[in-house]
Scaffold this active site. Structure first.
Site, short mmCIF file in Angstrom:
data_model
loop_
_atom_site.label_atom_id
_atom_site.label_comp_id
_atom_site.label_asym_id
_atom_site.label_seq_id
_atom_site.Cartn_x
_atom_site.Cartn_y
_atom_site.Cartn_z
NE ARG A 37 6.15 -6.14 -0.14
CZ ARG A 37 5.49 -5.29 0.62
NH1 ARG A 37 5.84 -5.13 1.88
NH2 ARG A 37 4.49 -4.59 0.13
CE LYS A 202 0.35 -0.77 5.60
NZ LYS A 202 1.38 -1.06 4.58
N GLY A 360 1.46 -6.38 -0.06
CA GLY A 360 2.33 -7.31 0.65
C GLY A 360 1.53 -8.33 1.42
N GLY A 384 -0.02 -0.25 -1.15
CA GLY A 384 -0.29 1.18 -1.37
C GLY A 384 0.26 1.64 -2.72
N1 LIG Z 1 -11.53 -6.45 10.27
C1 LIG Z 1 -10.23 -6.26 10.50
N2 LIG Z 1 -9.81 -5.67 11.63
C2 LIG Z 1 -8.49 -5.49 11.87
N3 LIG Z 1 -7.51 -5.88 11.02
C3 LIG Z 1 -7.88 -6.46 9.88
C4 LIG Z 1 -9.24 -6.67 9.56
N4 LIG Z 1 -9.30 -7.28 8.35
C5 LIG Z 1 -8.03 -7.45 7.94
N5 LIG Z 1 -7.16 -6.97 8.84
C6 LIG Z 1 -5.69 -7.02 8.78
O1 LIG Z 1 -5.22 -6.28 7.69
C7 LIG Z 1 -3.85 -6.61 7.52
C8 LIG Z 1 -3.43 -6.34 6.11
O2 LIG Z 1 -3.71 -5.00 5.78
P1 LIG Z 1 -2.84 -4.11 4.76
O3 LIG Z 1 -3.67 -2.90 4.52
O4 LIG Z 1 -1.47 -3.95 5.33
O5 LIG Z 1 -2.80 -5.05 3.45
P2 LIG Z 1 -2.01 -4.94 2.08
O6 LIG Z 1 -2.46 -3.74 1.35
O7 LIG Z 1 -2.14 -6.25 1.42
O8 LIG Z 1 -0.49 -4.81 2.45
P3 LIG Z 1 0.60 -3.67 2.21
O9 LIG Z 1 -0.09 -2.35 2.12
O10 LIG Z 1 1.40 -3.85 3.48
O11 LIG Z 1 1.34 -4.06 1.01
C9 LIG Z 1 -3.75 -8.06 7.93
O12 LIG Z 1 -2.71 -8.21 8.87
C10 LIG Z 1 -5.13 -8.39 8.53
O13 LIG Z 1 -5.07 -9.12 9.74
O1 LIG Z 2 4.09 -2.78 2.88
C1 LIG Z 2 4.07 -1.85 2.07
O2 LIG Z 2 3.02 -1.49 1.47
C2 LIG Z 2 5.37 -1.19 1.69
O3 LIG Z 2 6.47 -1.90 2.18
C3 LIG Z 2 5.38 0.25 2.18
O4 LIG Z 2 5.32 0.28 3.57
P1 LIG Z 2 4.71 1.56 4.30
O5 LIG Z 2 3.23 1.56 4.04
O6 LIG Z 2 5.06 1.38 5.76
O7 LIG Z 2 5.38 2.79 3.70
#
Ligand SMILES: Nc1ncnc2c1ncn2[C@@H]1O[C@H](COP(=O)(O)OP(=O)(O)OP(=O)(O)O)[C@@H](O)[C@H]1O
Ligand SMILES: O=C(O)[C@H](O)COP(=O)(O)O
Length: 403
Positions: A37, A202, A360, A384
């Site tokens: 990033r 998330k 991310g 997101g």
């Molecule tokens: N079964 C699970 N239980 C708990 N955590 C998990 C599981 N599977 C994946 N994860 C965790 O999910 C995290 C990533 O989730 P996130 O929703 O933040 O991803 P992203 O959408 O790629 O990122 P962002 O929204 O931050 O841009 C990782 O740190 C991973 O360890």
């Molecule tokens: O990791 C992300 O998806 C962005 O940096 C936004 O972060 P946030 O979900 O904490 O608003």
């Protein structure tokens, strides 16, 4: 939307330019485990600095509670930005206070500074328009021009994303322009079959996205922490896995709607479980075992999709024409739970589809697991944000950049 190219042609020498970036990078203590990033915003920051602007870079990092918290300091990101630029990048230890004002006042033409985490201030994320506005006023006092380039945060109605651009001449940076250009291909004229792979942690954010995707995608492959809300909704035991209890009725409705509308909703047939969440620091053995998805033992936690599911998911990706992937399939940061994420990344590379990786953590996973990021069609910096764009929602940070 005016872009940074217009700003550059108007001339920025000597002007204070506020760049709202997304430097929300994964950290292990103060060590950045993936600087994607930060590299993504370099074209904008460099272009402005080369044109003689006094560049003030701001971002959030993590989700601190509206007050300073050293665990979420942007200092490591500022240091890395300095390394990548090959120049000294002063760091203000507050966002709009004495340190920020002095740091910005001390900038010379072509110099770049970073101010401390925007979310150390309650006004940044406040739901109250007046409170957000008051914080935006203080941010506006630091600059003459606003450049929005934090694509990962454009879905947040936050002071630096939404309210600040209304107070200054505003432009979209190179990263936002590129991201929007690619994601438009997935909304305007998507090539089918269109498969969406969703995972990550998330859960509450992403469950809402499924509502919209059921009307757009042909296949929805579910992995990561979201899986267990689906398995529980189907009446299965899920042990101590991540679950969104309040969303169970909603998820049941999604399952029914997918069946009726002919959207393939693909869930894992087996999962990798362990007695507890693994230690990501020591990487001590995670004691994994594989069980059928409909026979998870109580007291075990689901942490990845299993080997049969990996094959199944790869086959659903293989003949798709477009694939959008957001969110790791498991806790990829630990080697015992990284195979599902690796398998999906490999399947994307092996397919002929136009592939977009959003998020991310998904983008970080691709790089940390050793894949060549250039081999993917596009790696988005927004998790997101890219999902909400695909949902067709109006994103506050993009709307605010429009005239
Ligand atoms: N079964 C699970 N239980 C708990 N955590 C998990 C599981 N599977 C994946 N994860 C965790 O999910 C995290 C990533 O989730 P996130 O929703 O933040 O991803 P992203 O959408 O790629 O990122 P962002 O929204 O931050 O841009 C990782 O740190 C991973 O360890
Ligand atoms: O990791 C992300 O998806 C962005 O940096 C936004 O972060 P946030 O979900 O904490 O608003």
């Amino acid at each position: 939307m005016k872009t940074i190219d217009e700003l550059l042609s108007e001339g920025v020498a000597g002007k204070r330019v506020f760049v709202r970036a997304d430097l929300n990078v994964p950290l292990d203590g103060t060590r950045i485990t993936d600087d994607g990033r930060i590299r993504a915003v370099l074209p904008t920051v460099k272009a402005l600095a080369d044109a003689g602007a006094r560049v003030v870079v701001a971002s959030h990092l993590g989700r601190p509670k509206g007050a300073p918290d050293p665990a979420f300091s942007l200092a490591p990101a500022a240091a890395r930005l300095g390394e990548l630029l090959g120049s000294d990048v002063p760091f203000a230890t507050d966002t709009v206070g004495e340190s920020a004002r002095t740091t910005v006042a001390g900038l010379s033409d072509g110099q770049v500074a970073v101010v401390e985490n925007l979310r150390f201030n309650a006004g940044e994320t406040s739901k109250d328009d007046a409170e957000r506005g008051a914080f935006a006023d203080r941010l506006a006092a630091l600059a003459d021009v606003y450049v929005g380039d934090g694509f990962g945060a454009v879905h947040r109605k936050h002071a630096s994303v939404f309210d600040l651009p209304a107070r200054l001449p505003h432009y979209a940076g190179h990263l936002i322009a590129t991201e929007v250009g690619v994601l438009r291909k997935l909304t305007d004229d998507v090539k089918r079959p269109y498969a969406v792979v969703l995972g990550g942690a998330k859960v509450s954010d992403k469950l809402a996205v499924i509502d919209q995707l059921l009307g757009k995608a042909d296949r929805l492959l579910i992995g990561g922490g979201m899986v267990f809300t689906f398995l529980k909704a189907k009446g299965h035991e899920i042990g101590s896995s991540l679950v969104q209890e309040d969303q169970l009725p909603v998820v049941r409705e999604y399952i029914e709607r997918a069946e009726k509308s002919g959207v393939e909703l693909v869930l894992p047939v087996d999962v990798v479980v362990a007695p507890e969440f693994p230690d990501l620091k020591t990487k001590a053995p995670g004691r994994p075992s594989t069980v059928a998805a409909d026979a998870m033992p109580a007291g075990q936690m689901g942490l990845d999709i299993g080997p049969e599911s990996r094959k199944l998911y790869a086959s659903k990706i293989a003949d798709a024409a477009t694939v959008f992937w957001n969110g790791p399939m498991g806790v990829f940061e630990h080697p015992d739970f990284a195979e599902g994420t690796k398998a999906v990344a490999q399947a994307l590379l092996d397919s002929q589809a136009f592939t977009v990786v959003g998020g991310g953590d998904s983008a970080a996973a691709v790089r940390i697991l050793g894949f060549d990021e250039n081999a993917f069609g596009h790696i988005s910096t927004g998790g997101g944000a890219s999902l909400e764009y695909l949902e067709g929602k109006t994103l506050p940070g993009l709307a605010a950049l429009e005239d």
